[in-house]
Every structure is written in C-alpha cells, then in structure tokens.
Motif scaffolding. Structure first.
Motif, short mmCIF file in Angstrom:
data_model
loop_
_atom_site.label_atom_id
_atom_site.label_comp_id
_atom_site.label_asym_id
_atom_site.label_seq_id
_atom_site.Cartn_x
_atom_site.Cartn_y
_atom_site.Cartn_z
N ALA A 137 -5.03 5.60 65.81
CA ALA A 137 -6.18 5.25 66.66
C ALA A 137 -7.43 5.23 65.79
N GLY A 138 -8.34 4.36 66.12
CA GLY A 138 -9.63 4.33 65.43
C GLY A 138 -10.55 5.37 66.03
N VAL A 139 -11.13 6.21 65.17
CA VAL A 139 -11.98 7.30 65.68
C VAL A 139 -13.32 7.31 64.94
N ILE A 140 -14.26 8.01 65.52
CA ILE A 140 -15.59 8.16 64.91
C ILE A 140 -16.06 9.59 65.12
N ILE A 164 -9.23 6.74 60.55
CA ILE A 164 -8.01 6.40 61.27
C ILE A 164 -7.27 7.69 61.62
N LEU A 165 -6.99 7.85 62.89
CA LEU A 165 -6.31 9.06 63.36
C LEU A 165 -4.80 8.85 63.29
N ILE A 225 -14.89 14.61 67.69
CA ILE A 225 -14.38 13.31 67.28
C ILE A 225 -14.08 12.49 68.53
N LEU A 226 -14.55 11.25 68.52
CA LEU A 226 -14.40 10.37 69.67
C LEU A 226 -13.65 9.11 69.26
N THR A 227 -13.12 8.40 70.26
CA THR A 227 -12.49 7.12 69.95
C THR A 227 -13.57 6.12 69.58
#
Lengths: 386, 175
Positions: free
Chosen positions: A192-195, A204-205, A230-232
């Motif tokens: 999953a893409g995270v920020i 990248i998670l 950490i958020l999506t």
C-alpha cells in the motif's frame, strides 16, 4: 515389463503426481525481470479448485463463527449490562463533541474542496461500505489471508479496500458468491502507498515474515521519530487517502539496500484478531447521503450552539445594563474625532488608550459598608458610623 | 487383513487398518476447518498443521504408499486452495510426506506411540523443508521464513498427534 510396473508401482505413482503438480506450479508462476511472482489472476481451473475448497470449509466456519458470536452476544447483550447506561451517556456526549469538531472542521474541508476543484484534483471519499464478518483464515502464517461472510452477491469485488474503525486491514483478493478472500496488509505479498503524517515522507507499506508492517523506499537522511502516525497516501487506487495505517515503532537500516531505511510500523488495527470489517465498495468525490446528513446535523448543532451563545450574551448584556457598572458617570463625554487638517490629511497622533479610573457608584442609602464617595477628601471620616 | 506392499513375494506382510467411510470424509474436513479457524482464536501462535497430521495418520494406518500419496495430494491441494499461494506447493510437500509415512509404516512398527511421535516430528520438518525448497528455489520467489517457526510447528504437530491418534484409533474397524 509388467513386473517392472508392479515392482515400482508406488514410485511411479509418486513421480506422476509430483510431475503433474510441478507442471501445474509452472503454469501459475510468472517470471519477471525482478524475479518470479504469482500470476495476478488465477486461471479458471485454479479458481475452480479454490472455490471447491472454500465451499467445503466455509459452511462449517460460518456455523462455528455464528455459534461463537451467538454465545458471546448473549452474554454481552443480555447478561453483562452493568454500566451500559453510563456508557451510553458518555457515548452521546462524545457524539455531540465530535459533531461540534466536525462542524468546526467543515469550513476548512469546504475550502480545501474548493481549492482542489480549482486545481482539478479529485479527492475520493468513502461513499459506500459493506459490513462483513471474518469467518476463517488460510490456516497458515505463510499466507496471511482471511475470509469474509460476504461475497459477490453483496457487491464485493477484487481489489476493494477492507478497513476497520481503527485503520486499514487489507484488500479483497478473490470473491466467491457468498464469501470473499482478503489479503491482510501484513502479508509479504501485500502493499500500500503510505505517507507519514508530520514529515510528509512517502513510502511503500509491506509485510514481512514476522507479520510486521514495514515501510520501504525511504532514504536514510529522513528524520523519522517513533510515534509518528502513518496514513494511506491514496496513490495505489485501492485505499482512500488519509486512512490510519499505524504508528512508527522503530527505524532500522535496510539490509538489502544501502542508504535506505526500513520503518517498522505498529498497525492501527488489530490484525491478529479481526472480527468485523468494512469493505469499501465505492469511492466518490462527494459525500454520500448519510455523510451529508451527519454534516447537516453538525451544522445545525453548531448553529444552535451559536444561537444559544448569542442569547446568553444578550442576557448578560441586559444584566450588565441593569447592574451598577464600573463606568464613572462623572467622567466627561468622550471627545469627538480630531478634525481633518486643511490639506485633507488626518494628523496621526499616537494615543495610548487609558482605562477610566474605577470608582464605585454613590449609594442612594449609604450605610457603614458603603464606600466613601470621594476617598481622598473623606479620609478622616472613614472610621465613623453614619 | 493383510496386504503385501512390495508386490508378489514380499518379505513382509503387514496389517492394514480400515475405518468407516464417513471417517475418511469427515476427519480430513474437520482438520481443514479447524486449521482455518484456529488462527482466529490462537492468533500467531497456531503452531500446527492439522492436515499434515491427518495425512500422516492415514498414511501410516493404511500402510499403502499410493494411498498415502493420494491423501497428501488432496490435503495439500485443499490447503493451498485456501491460501493465496500457487496450488501445488503444499500439495508436493504433503505428497512426499504421505508417501514417506506409508513407506516407513510398512517397515517398522508404527503402533508404538513414541515412534509415531518421532515420525510426525521428522516428517513435519521434511514437509517444511520441501515447502521452502519449492517456494524459494524451484519457483524462485521471495520467502522470508524462520527456522524456529518450523521447529515449533513440528513440535506442535507431535503434541497434537499424541492426543489425536489414540482418539482416531478408536474408529478403527475390527475384523
């Protein structure tokens, strides 16, 4: 010849079965530049076998889960009810508080929407979700998948995001008529893409063999502190932007790549004990009816609170007029604004606003507790009774 | 009933166990369901492989390498089907394990509980090794695995076999 087959019958059967399975494996695996991966889509034969296996297991799993939840629900909903009234009141007050917070954030959200519209940026909101119950798993820690009691008949499709109130959980990998297979985000094949919330660093998670969440692809010059949320990121087209993923647990050097680090993440959702989840079946760039109703309720609550506050303020003003004020009635009337200069410009005179001296008003019927009208002049009579 | 496993002129005839037909259908199904459901209760501490234990039990009891192989194929393939991995990884591992269990069963006395436990422990390790070999080397896919997890799984399988095998023995049909 017959004696050969009779003598080595067991080995021949073993070899034939092994060969058949190896050929079957070769068909399912795709060779890429970076190595081998599984085919993203199962072939119809493989899918049929998966469907048979799931059809064999799912009814029993559903029955077990139904019994477990029934027993648990009987205890929780009918027997163990102490403090429920207090909890209900607490929850109601929490809802009211959250509505107020939502209303206060609404202005910013609307402004953000307007700016996004100007920039042509489409932000997706959770438009429709389907609640589902986890009923089983793959049974192996090498394959972190679990099964839901909802399937294509309820509108589920592959690659839909699966979330809980705490955070993201996984994505739908395969759907059957009344069940769906979900790949958990801590599986080695998940991503999953995270920020990161504060530093705005993207990564990248992925999951590792321990079932931990790891963020990859971050340079080692990034200053990341444990505890950061950490958020999506929303760029993977599966998870909507801004959903909680977890918090930073620790940062380690990437063993495979120099000058990169790995961020170990504590998941926001409890991935080892998943019961009820929400499957995001639709995302839109506008709010759904329920969300709009919530927003309207929040706005109504906010405007109601404002009206109440204004009324209270008005009442306090009236009270202030009726009560004796701190303004000295003996003070001269305020001076008019300075006249303009002949050339039309207003002279700039630095003035410091001074508060009028506070004097208590003169009592109509003074007694021994009444303050003297002019303390400086009547200092000698301060100890006498009237 | 005796059955010659080495064909005509075999040096040793061994006793073959028989079970009601329902046992052949229900026990593997219960094992699959339990294996799929247990992680919801035990979480990451599910150090067991019930389908493998059942495969080994029937392979040793039937004492037929072909039947042991077939049981391994079916159980392994169903286990693969419930995961998101390719079909055949567990299938091959359990095929070999079933074959070995039945082959050993015709040579040594597997009625002894200690030998059974030892066999289950060793064949669990063999099954794990085959799984890792297929995944990492044959298919060339990335697999991050831990040896102590496989050891715990082998110990867990042995403990389950210690209690489960005597229960399953009770379903045996008497001649």
């Amino acid at each position: 010849m017959d004696s050969f087959f009779a003598r080595y019958r067991n080995f021949l059967v073993l070899l034939v079965l092994l060969l058949a399975q190896i050929i079957g494996l070769a068909v399912q695996v795709r060779r890429t530049a970076s190595g081998s991966t599984l085919e993203t889509k199962d072939s119809s034969g493989v899918r049929l076998i998966r469907y048979w296996a799931e059809s064999l297991v799912a009814p029993a799993e559903r029955a077990i889960e139904f019994s477990r939840l029934g027993t648990f629900g009987l205890w929780q909903n009918y027997l163990d009810l102490h403090n429920v009234r207090q909890q209900n009141q607490d929850l109601q007050s929490t809802i009211d508080r959250l509505r107020l917070e939502q209303a206060s954030l609404l202005e910013n959200a609307k402004q953000g929407q307007r700016l996004q519209a100007l920039l042509g940026f489409q932000h997706s909101y959770l438009y429709a979700t389907v609640a589902a119950q986890a009923i089983g798993s793959s049974g192996s820690d090498r394959s972190r998948v679990f099964y839901l009691d909802k399937g294509s008949a309820e509108g589920l499709k592959p690659d839909m995001a699966v979330i809980t109130a705490d955070g993201i959980v996984g994505k739908v990998r395969d759907v059957f008529p009344h069940t769906a297979q979900v790949l958990a985000i801590n599986d080695q094949n998940a991503g999953a893409g995270v920020i990161l919330e504060k530093t705005r660093i993207r990564g990248i998670l992925r999951g590792n063999s321990n079932g931990q969440l790891v963020v990859l692809g971050i340079m080692n010059d990034a200053r990341i502190q444990p505890g950061e949320r950490i958020l999506t990121a929303g760029g993977d087209m599966i998870f909507p932007r801004g959903l909680p993923v977890g918090i930073v647990k620790k940062v380690i050097n990437d063993p495979d790549r120099d000058s990169f680090i790995q961020v170990i993440v504590t998941p926001a959702a409890n991935l080892s004990s998943i019961d009820e989840v929400l499957v995001v079946t639709a995302m839109q760039s506008h709010f759904n009816d329920q969300q709009q109703q919530d927003i309207n309720a929040s706005e109504a609550l906010k405007s109601g609170d404002l009206t109440t506050m204004q009324q209270q303020k008005k009442a306090s003003d009236i009270m202030a007029e009726r009560l004796p004020g701190l303004t000295d009635p003996n003070l001269p009337a305020p001076q008019p604004a300075p006249s303009q200069q002949p050339n039309g410009s207003t002279p700039v005179v630095p003035t410091i606003p001074q508060a009028p001296p506070a004097h208590a008003p003169t009592a109509l019927h003074p007694d021994r507790f009444s303050p003297p009208a002019k303390p400086s002049n009547d200092a000698n009579s301060s100890g006498r009774n009237p | 009933m005796t059955y010659s496993v080495f064909g005509p002129g075999s040096p040793r005839d061994v006793e073959v166990r028989h079970y009601p037909f329902l046992v052949y259908g229900l026990v593997p199904l219960v094992a699959l369901v339990a294996q799929a459901w247990l992680p919801r209760v035990l979480g990451p501490y599910t150090w067991s492989d019930l389908p493998l234990v059942i495969t080994l039990y029937f392979a040793m009891a039937r004492r037929s390498p072909i039947q042991g192989t077939l049981i391994g194929v079916v159980m392994g393939t169903l286990e693969d089907a419930l995961s998101h991995h390719a079909l055949g990884i567990n299938g091959i591992a359990k095929t070999v394990a079933g074959f070995l269990a039945a082959s050993v069963g015709v040579r040594i006395d597997v009625e002894n509980h200690t030998i059974r436990l030892l066999l289950v422990f060793l064949l669990s390790l063999v099954s794990s090794a085959i799984y890792v070999f297929i995944y990492s080397f044959l298919l060339g896919m990335a697999l991050d695995w831990r040896w102590f997890s496989e050891l715990f799984r082998a110990i867990g399988n042995s403990v389950i076999a210690l209690f489960l095998f005597p229960v399953l023995d009770r379903f045996q049909l008497q001649d």
